[in-house]
Design an enzyme around this catalytic site. Structure first.
Site, mmCIF file in Angstrom:
data_model
loop_
_atom_site.group_PDB
_atom_site.id
_atom_site.type_symbol
_atom_site.label_atom_id
_atom_site.label_comp_id
_atom_site.label_asym_id
_atom_site.label_seq_id
_atom_site.Cartn_x
_atom_site.Cartn_y
_atom_site.Cartn_z
ATOM 1 N N ASN A 38 2.198 -1.730 -7.698
ATOM 2 C CA ASN A 38 3.122 -2.755 -8.166
ATOM 3 C C ASN A 38 2.411 -4.074 -8.482
ATOM 4 O O ASN A 38 1.758 -4.663 -7.634
ATOM 5 C CB ASN A 38 4.194 -2.993 -7.096
ATOM 6 N N HIS A 123 18.634 -0.331 2.509
ATOM 7 C CA HIS A 123 18.545 -1.788 2.551
ATOM 8 C C HIS A 123 19.933 -2.404 2.445
ATOM 9 O O HIS A 123 20.701 -2.073 1.534
ATOM 10 C CB HIS A 123 17.700 -2.318 1.401
ATOM 11 N N ARG A 148 18.196 -1.375 7.072
ATOM 12 C CA ARG A 148 17.372 -2.582 7.143
ATOM 13 C C ARG A 148 18.216 -3.786 6.759
ATOM 14 O O ARG A 148 18.918 -3.752 5.740
ATOM 15 C CB ARG A 148 16.168 -2.477 6.192
ATOM 16 N N TYR A 160 12.888 -13.352 0.560
ATOM 17 C CA TYR A 160 12.404 -11.987 0.363
ATOM 18 C C TYR A 160 13.474 -10.972 0.780
ATOM 19 O O TYR A 160 14.137 -11.120 1.806
ATOM 20 C CB TYR A 160 11.132 -11.729 1.180
ATOM 21 N N ASP A 211 12.428 -6.547 8.020
ATOM 22 C CA ASP A 211 11.098 -6.735 7.423
ATOM 23 C C ASP A 211 10.738 -8.211 7.434
ATOM 24 O O ASP A 211 11.406 -9.029 6.793
ATOM 25 C CB ASP A 211 11.101 -6.203 5.988
ATOM 26 N N HIS A 213 7.660 -9.209 6.452
ATOM 27 C CA HIS A 213 6.839 -9.296 5.243
ATOM 28 C C HIS A 213 5.644 -10.223 5.413
ATOM 29 O O HIS A 213 5.324 -11.032 4.533
ATOM 30 C CB HIS A 213 7.679 -9.711 4.025
ATOM 31 N N GLU A 237 9.074 -5.106 10.943
ATOM 32 C CA GLU A 237 8.023 -4.606 10.048
ATOM 33 C C GLU A 237 7.112 -5.739 9.580
ATOM 34 O O GLU A 237 7.582 -6.832 9.275
ATOM 35 C CB GLU A 237 8.709 -3.940 8.851
ATOM 36 N N GLU A 263 2.380 -0.819 4.968
ATOM 37 C CA GLU A 263 2.719 -0.406 3.609
ATOM 38 C C GLU A 263 1.633 -0.771 2.610
ATOM 39 O O GLU A 263 1.541 -0.153 1.550
ATOM 40 C CB GLU A 263 4.061 -0.986 3.174
ATOM 41 N N ARG A 284 3.176 2.674 8.446
ATOM 42 C CA ARG A 284 3.982 2.687 7.227
ATOM 43 C C ARG A 284 3.172 2.994 5.962
ATOM 44 O O ARG A 284 3.654 2.827 4.848
ATOM 45 C CB ARG A 284 4.706 1.349 7.057
ATOM 46 N N GLU A 340 11.680 5.210 4.460
ATOM 47 C CA GLU A 340 12.423 4.218 3.693
ATOM 48 C C GLU A 340 13.021 4.867 2.450
ATOM 49 O O GLU A 340 12.371 5.658 1.771
ATOM 50 C CB GLU A 340 11.503 3.064 3.289
ATOM 51 N N TRP A 403 3.339 -13.927 0.865
ATOM 52 C CA TRP A 403 4.614 -13.580 0.284
ATOM 53 C C TRP A 403 5.170 -12.334 0.995
ATOM 54 O O TRP A 403 6.336 -12.272 1.310
ATOM 55 C CB TRP A 403 4.490 -13.276 -1.211
#
Length: 403
Positions: A38, A123, A148, A160, A211, A213, A237, A263, A284, A340, A403
């Protein structure tokens, strides 16, 4: 033994960008692999097109382990998200081919089903606590057993995990990186309130996740974990950036809230210290960014020795090819924890017709030979690539932040 005669890339953007590798063998069998990274998609496309595909032609497709080692050790420059995503694409495609030749779904080649299905979490997000809870109730009624929770933070223009009104959440949202403003203090005030409201509305039979993040320091993450303990979260997370793996020891010293991370990991070496020192509860790492099924199984095997379970990333920046691979993986390993599930758009599902399914809070990869996903190339061509960056984050004083 089928030999590889061609390999090519399909880049498409049915709502977001995907890079897919398609390998063909001399017996006509084809296999698909996801190569999506991504915000850096074309870096992987170039790595595959310019450096990997020429090395695949003429190789025996069944020699998955040998090809994996060739691409990893043979490149000299090991690891990194671009390299490991490229290797993962090849690895997924080869497992897809092997399953099709054998006439078996991939999970059968990995030892068969270790459970009836893979529990997934969805989510629930909203600009306010009330909006998030309303969405969570809807998801519970749809059959999800794990949800989540993310909500807007009062005083911040965006947060986020929270979608813009009436839209799906897609973080890669601009031709150049957008900038968000962050306040840890405001965030730490609202999350315990969110969980208190969720437990009151949903009861105790639904797993609740959150999360962070990567946005907190270790001691801030410890405070959050401690504040959330009364609500028994399934996990928090990415509580702090994992480059400093020892930081998770400090969090552990202050809270019993389960910790999930990984992740953005791309090899077993990113997770080794965390797993062996029991500093996390869930790993993850995902099939597409951690070297494919071949390497992710090694990570899971190490984790199993230390009672760490899997919780693979599964947002929409991973194509249905990865989702299928993750479900075959999760169904077959002994230490699966949760998967997820962020449903793709109807356009994406049309480009990637698939056999996996959701029912009663769980997903199953289906029993089609291989991974059980195909690609409609003619339809994919109607969705051209669009450059899209992930945002960057700054504190209220302008300091660049995670971020």
């Amino acid at each position: 033994m089928p030999k590889i005669v061609s390999a090519r890339l399909i880049v498409t953007s049915p709502g977001r960008n995907f890079v897919t590798l398609k390998i063909q063998c001399d017996d006509g069998t084809t296999g698909l692999g996801d190569a999506t990274l991504n915000g850096r998609e074309m870096a992987v496309a170039s790595y595959l097109q310019d450096h990997v595909i020429p090395c695949l032609i003429g190789r025996e497709a069944h020699r998955i382990e040998d090809i994996w080692q060739y691409l990893y050790k043979g490149a000299y420059w090991r690891r990194g998200p671009v390299t490991m995503t490229a290797i993962a694409a090849v690895d997924m495609a080869l497992w897809d081919i092997k399953g099709k030749v054998a006439g078996l779904p991939v999970y059968q080649l990995l030892g068969g089903a270790a459970r009836e299905g893979c529990m997934v979490y969805c989510h629930a997000n909203g600009t306010s606590i009330e909006d998030t809870i309303a969405t969570a109730i809807r998801h519970r009624d749809e059959g999800y057993r794990a949800i989540r929770l993310q909500c807007g933070v009062p005083g911040l223009a965006s947060t986020y995990g929270v979608a813009k009104a009436g839209q799906r959440y897609e973080p890669a949202d601009a031709d150049l990186p957008s900038e968000s403003v962050w306040s840890t203090e405001k965030y730490l005030r609202v999350v315990p309130e969110l969980f208190a409201a969720a437990r009151e509305a949903l009861g105790w039979d639904v797993h609740l996740l959150h999360d962070v993040h990567h946005r907190l320091t270790p001691i801030e993450a410890a405070r959050l974990g401690k504040d959330l303990e009364p609500y028994r979260p399934f996990w928090i997370e990415d509580a702090t950036p994992a480059e400093d793996q020892e930081a998770f020891r400090l969090i552990r010293q202050h809270t019993t809230t389960p910790l999930a991370v990984g992740e953005i990991f791309n090899s077993i070496w990113d997770a080794k210290h965390l797993i062996e020192n029991r500093l996390i509860d869930y790993i993850r790492a995902t099939v597409v960014h951690a070297g494919g099924l071949t390497h992710l199984r090694q990570i899971a095997s190490l984790a199993d020795l230390y009672q760490v379970r899997t919780g693979c990333h599964g947002a929409t920046d991973l194509s249905p090819v990865t989702m299928a691979a993750a479900l075959h993986f999760g169904l077959s390993i002994p230490n699966f924890g949760i998967q997820e599930h962020m449903p793709h758009t109807d356009e994406t599902d049309a480009v990637f017709p698939h056999h996996y399914r959701f029912e009663d809070g769980m997903m199953h990869p289906g029993d089609a030979p291989g991974l059980g996903v195909e690609i409609d190339e003619a339809l994919a061509e109607t969705y051209p690539y669009k450059r899209a960056y992930l945002p960057v984050n700054r504190l209220e004083d302008g300091t660049l932040w995670s971020w």
